[in-house]
Design a protein around this motif. Structure first.
Motif, PDB file in Angstrom:
ATOM      1  N   LEU A  35       0.837  -1.295  -0.009  1.00  0.00           N
ATOM      2  CA  LEU A  35      -0.036   0.003  -0.036  1.00  0.00           C
ATOM      3  C   LEU A  35       0.811   1.216  -0.062  1.00  0.00           C
ATOM      4  CD1 LEU A  35      -2.622  -1.339   2.589  1.00  0.00           C
ATOM      5  CD2 LEU A  35      -2.910  -1.414   0.262  1.00  0.00           C
ATOM      6  N   SER A  36       2.175   1.063  -0.369  1.00  0.00           N
ATOM      7  CA  SER A  36       2.866   2.316  -0.268  1.00  0.00           C
ATOM      8  C   SER A  36       2.597   3.019  -1.543  1.00  0.00           C
ATOM      9  CB  SER A  36       4.457   1.759  -0.076  1.00  0.00           C
ATOM     10  OG  SER A  36       4.665   1.217  -1.206  1.00  0.00           O
ATOM     11  N   MET A  37       2.210   2.576  -2.520  1.00  0.00           N
ATOM     12  CA  MET A  37       2.199   3.528  -3.801  1.00  0.00           C
ATOM     13  C   MET A  37       0.718   3.610  -3.854  1.00  0.00           C
ATOM     14  SD  MET A  37       4.915   1.857  -6.446  1.00  0.00           S
ATOM     15  CE  MET A  37       4.485   3.261  -7.664  1.00  0.00           C
ATOM     16  N   VAL A  38       0.325   4.814  -3.750  1.00  0.00           N
ATOM     17  CA  VAL A  38      -1.398   5.099  -3.480  1.00  0.00           C
ATOM     18  C   VAL A  38      -2.016   5.354  -4.876  1.00  0.00           C
ATOM     19  CG1 VAL A  38      -0.862   5.560  -0.882  1.00  0.00           C
ATOM     20  CG2 VAL A  38      -0.537   7.319  -2.767  1.00  0.00           C
ATOM     21  N   ASP A  39      -1.364   5.475  -6.069  1.00  0.00           N
ATOM     22  CA  ASP A  39      -1.997   5.646  -7.128  1.00  0.00           C
ATOM     23  C   ASP A  39      -1.287   4.771  -8.160  1.00  0.00           C
ATOM     24  OD1 ASP A  39       0.370   6.953  -7.398  1.00  0.00           O
ATOM     25  OD2 ASP A  39      -0.390   8.995  -7.380  1.00  0.00           O
ATOM     26  N   TRP A  40      -1.802   4.786  -9.626  1.00  0.00           N
ATOM     27  CA  TRP A  40      -1.506   3.807 -10.434  1.00  0.00           C
ATOM     28  C   TRP A  40      -1.418   4.777 -11.709  1.00  0.00           C
ATOM     29  CZ3 TRP A  40      -3.345   1.632 -15.099  1.00  0.00           C
ATOM     30  CH2 TRP A  40      -2.357   0.470 -15.602  1.00  0.00           C
ATOM     31  N   GLN A  64      -1.880  10.399   3.709  1.00  0.00           N
ATOM     32  CA  GLN A  64      -3.298  10.654   3.541  1.00  0.00           C
ATOM     33  C   GLN A  64      -4.118   9.372   3.833  1.00  0.00           C
ATOM     34  OE1 GLN A  64      -3.919  13.871   3.425  1.00  0.00           O
ATOM     35  NE2 GLN A  64      -1.823  14.140   3.698  1.00  0.00           N
ATOM     36  N   PHE A  65      -3.569   8.365   3.652  1.00  0.00           N
ATOM     37  CA  PHE A  65      -4.264   7.075   3.805  1.00  0.00           C
ATOM     38  C   PHE A  65      -4.282   6.209   4.745  1.00  0.00           C
ATOM     39  CE2 PHE A  65      -3.766   8.159  -0.556  1.00  0.00           C
ATOM     40  CZ  PHE A  65      -5.042   7.894  -1.253  1.00  0.00           C
ATOM     41  N   PRO A  66      -5.161   5.268   5.031  1.00  0.00           N
ATOM     42  CA  PRO A  66      -5.320   4.637   6.642  1.00  0.00           C
ATOM     43  C   PRO A  66      -4.072   4.081   6.972  1.00  0.00           C
ATOM     44  CG  PRO A  66      -7.170   4.285   5.322  1.00  0.00           C
ATOM     45  CD  PRO A  66      -6.131   4.863   4.435  1.00  0.00           C
ATOM     46  N   GLU A  67      -3.256   3.144   6.203  1.00  0.00           N
ATOM     47  CA  GLU A  67      -2.033   2.390   6.544  1.00  0.00           C
ATOM     48  C   GLU A  67      -1.091   3.503   7.328  1.00  0.00           C
ATOM     49  OE1 GLU A  67       0.108  -1.160   4.736  1.00  0.00           O
ATOM     50  OE2 GLU A  67       1.056   0.484   4.091  1.00  0.00           O
ATOM     51  N   PHE A  68      -0.929   4.669   6.969  1.00  0.00           N
ATOM     52  CA  PHE A  68       0.091   5.705   7.462  1.00  0.00           C
ATOM     53  C   PHE A  68      -0.700   5.958   8.869  1.00  0.00           C
ATOM     54  CE2 PHE A  68       1.534   9.705   8.728  1.00  0.00           C
ATOM     55  CZ  PHE A  68       2.822   9.447   8.968  1.00  0.00           C
ATOM     56  N   LYS A  69      -1.968   6.329   8.886  1.00  0.00           N
ATOM     57  CA  LYS A  69      -2.791   7.048  10.097  1.00  0.00           C
ATOM     58  C   LYS A  69      -2.913   6.132  11.137  1.00  0.00           C
ATOM     59  CE  LYS A  69      -5.326  10.074   7.057  1.00  0.00           C
ATOM     60  NZ  LYS A  69      -6.796  10.568   6.618  1.00  0.00           N
ATOM     61  N   TYR A 151     -12.873  -1.837  13.108  1.00  0.00           N
ATOM     62  CA  TYR A 151     -11.610  -2.013  14.080  1.00  0.00           C
ATOM     63  C   TYR A 151     -10.588  -2.633  13.480  1.00  0.00           C
ATOM     64  CZ  TYR A 151     -14.761  -0.674  17.997  1.00  0.00           C
ATOM     65  OH  TYR A 151     -15.623   0.241  18.842  1.00  0.00           O
ATOM     66  N   ASP A 152     -10.811  -3.095  12.368  1.00  0.00           N
ATOM     67  CA  ASP A 152      -9.607  -3.832  11.680  1.00  0.00           C
ATOM     68  C   ASP A 152      -8.561  -3.249  11.244  1.00  0.00           C
ATOM     69  OD1 ASP A 152      -8.272  -6.139  10.751  1.00  0.00           O
ATOM     70  OD2 ASP A 152      -9.831  -6.737   9.544  1.00  0.00           O
ATOM     71  N   ILE A 153      -7.554  -3.498  10.965  1.00  0.00           N
ATOM     72  CA  ILE A 153      -6.155  -2.747  10.521  1.00  0.00           C
ATOM     73  C   ILE A 153      -6.215  -2.608   9.082  1.00  0.00           C
ATOM     74  CG2 ILE A 153      -4.633  -2.694  12.499  1.00  0.00           C
ATOM     75  CD1 ILE A 153      -5.016  -5.435   9.761  1.00  0.00           C
ATOM     76  N   PRO A 154      -5.598  -1.552   8.431  1.00  0.00           N
ATOM     77  CA  PRO A 154      -5.748  -1.514   6.946  1.00  0.00           C
ATOM     78  C   PRO A 154      -5.214  -2.527   6.243  1.00  0.00           C
ATOM     79  CG  PRO A 154      -5.042   0.429   8.051  1.00  0.00           C
ATOM     80  CD  PRO A 154      -4.965  -0.595   9.050  1.00  0.00           C
ATOM     81  N   ARG A 155      -5.838  -3.201   5.459  1.00  0.00           N
ATOM     82  CA  ARG A 155      -5.194  -4.255   4.617  1.00  0.00           C
ATOM     83  C   ARG A 155      -5.990  -4.534   3.154  1.00  0.00           C
ATOM     84  NH1 ARG A 155      -4.849  -9.130   7.493  1.00  0.00           N
ATOM     85  NH2 ARG A 155      -5.319  -8.394   9.485  1.00  0.00           N
ATOM     86  N   VAL A 156      -5.341  -4.957   2.274  1.00  0.00           N
ATOM     87  CA  VAL A 156      -6.298  -5.480   1.052  1.00  0.00           C
ATOM     88  C   VAL A 156      -7.191  -6.418   1.333  1.00  0.00           C
ATOM     89  CG1 VAL A 156      -4.151  -4.638  -0.230  1.00  0.00           C
ATOM     90  CG2 VAL A 156      -4.470  -6.889   0.238  1.00  0.00           C
ATOM     91  N   SER A 157      -8.168  -6.150   0.633  1.00  0.00           N
ATOM     92  CA  SER A 157      -9.356  -7.431   0.797  1.00  0.00           C
ATOM     93  C   SER A 157      -8.810  -8.800   0.216  1.00  0.00           C
ATOM     94  CB  SER A 157     -10.609  -6.893  -0.468  1.00  0.00           C
ATOM     95  OG  SER A 157     -11.251  -8.244  -0.394  1.00  0.00           O
TER      96      SER A 157
END
Length: 348
Positions: A35-40, A64-69, A151-157
């Motif tokens: 999730l470090s690259m937030v665009d494509w 700006q995204f949940p993993e960092f926050k 309550y879960d942590i940021p992760r891909v589906s």
């Protein structure tokens, strides 16, 4: 004595702090960079940041995204560069794979080297390559979405991760099958009932191996390998008490880490059992030397893969062992496809 980590399943955790503690423990087992690259961008992102200003701008986008926050709020710029380059390498490797398909396909098509049936296969493979790239970004997007009620942590589906892995396995399998069909001459085997049964068993075993490999995506997506780290029992039980903790029951199969690990174990045991039975059944049938080598190789790789799986579990999922286990699943699938190719019917 065997140590056992029994952490409540992330989806069951009522406290955000406990859920984060679980994920941080999981992150210590390996670098999470997806999730470090937030665009494509197909072409634009091929040029990485170079100046300090460009890196700071890229880091600010990530912030700006949940993993960092939620997870990496204390991350420094050098640490961000490390995970960013890991994801960048993965994306560039994907583009290189795409070019390795598209450029030779265009060349041989232009030279008239492809037969009409082969043209259809080549088009399908190139389409799968493009689809795989789009599916990868669709997967990453699921980990960038804000989930205020969770309550879960940021992760891909885990569903999209499984789709991405499944697409890659289909692409690899189709490529290998096409190559084997072109390179290996068919054996003129007598069409006996035993050979027909062996062929059917080989097809069923290959499907089971594919399903087992695909289930590994749910194990990785939910960090399910860290829920129970003992074998053959799960903790002190053969069947854990939180196996069906979610409601409705069907959710457990895909969303409960305990159930996901349990299912992966069962599929793995079923796969090694099927491969062993296939090997001993094949001993009753006279087969060409190359076919016999394929059967023996399948059994050897299956035993190695089981050992790697158990080691990954008991060692708390260290990245090198886990990556080798993942590679082993591809090697096992390759051996199964080789055997299927050896047992193909000769066209009339």
């Amino acid at each position: 004595p065997t140590r056992t980590i029994k952490v409540p399943a992330p989806g069951l955790l009522r406290s955000p702090q406990l859920s984060l503690q679980f994920r941080r423990f999981a992150d210590c087992q390996g670098v999470k960079s997806g999730l470090s690259m937030v665009d494509w961008h197909l072409v634009k992102e091929m040029k990485p940041p170079r100046t300090q200003q460009e890196w700071e701008a890229e880091f600010q986008k990530y912030q700006q995204f949940p993993e960092f926050k939620i997870l990496n709020h204390d991350m420094t710029l050098p640490e961000f560069k490390f995970i960013w380059y890991m994801e960048y390498s993965h994306r560039m490797w994907g583009r290189a794979v795409g070019l390795a398909y598209l450029l030779p396909a265009a060349y041989f098509w232009h030279r008239g080297c492809l037969s009409p049936p082969l043209k259809g296969r080549v088009l399908a493979l190139c389409a799968l390559v493009c689809f795989q790239g789009l599916l990868g970004w669709y997967m990453v997007k699921s980990g960038l979405e804000e989930k205020p009620d969770s309550y879960d942590i940021p992760r891909v589906s885990q569903y999209r991760l499984a789709a991405h892995l499944g697409s890659a396995l289909v692409l690899y399998s189709a490529s290998l099958w096409t190559g084997l069909s072109l390179l290996l001459p068919l054996h003129k085997l007598p069409e006996t009932k035993q050979l027909l049964r062996l062929r059917q068993y080989a097809h069923g075993t290959t499907a089971l191996i594919f399903l087992t490999a695909l289930s590994g995506a749910f194990v990785a997506g939910l960090d399910a390998g860290l829920v129970y780290n003992s074998f053959p029992k799960m903790g002190e039980r053969w069947i854990p008490d939180d196996l069906l903790a979610f409601s409705p029951v069907l959710r457990n199969i895909f969303e409960n880490p305990t159930t996901v690990q349990f299912d992966h174990r069962i599929l793995g045991i079923a796969s090694i059992t099927a491969v062993t039975a296939l090997y001993f059944f094949s001993r009753k049938i006279p087969l060409p030397r190359r076919t016999r080598m394929a059967v023996t190789s399948l059994l050897a790789v299956a035993c190695m893969q089981v050992g790697l799986g158990i080691s990954t579990l008991l060692l708390y999922v260290p990245t090198p062992v886990a990556a080798t286990h993942q590679s082993g699943s591809l090697a096992l699938l390759s051996m199964a496809l080789w055997l299927m190719s050896e047992l193909r019917r000769v066209p009339k």
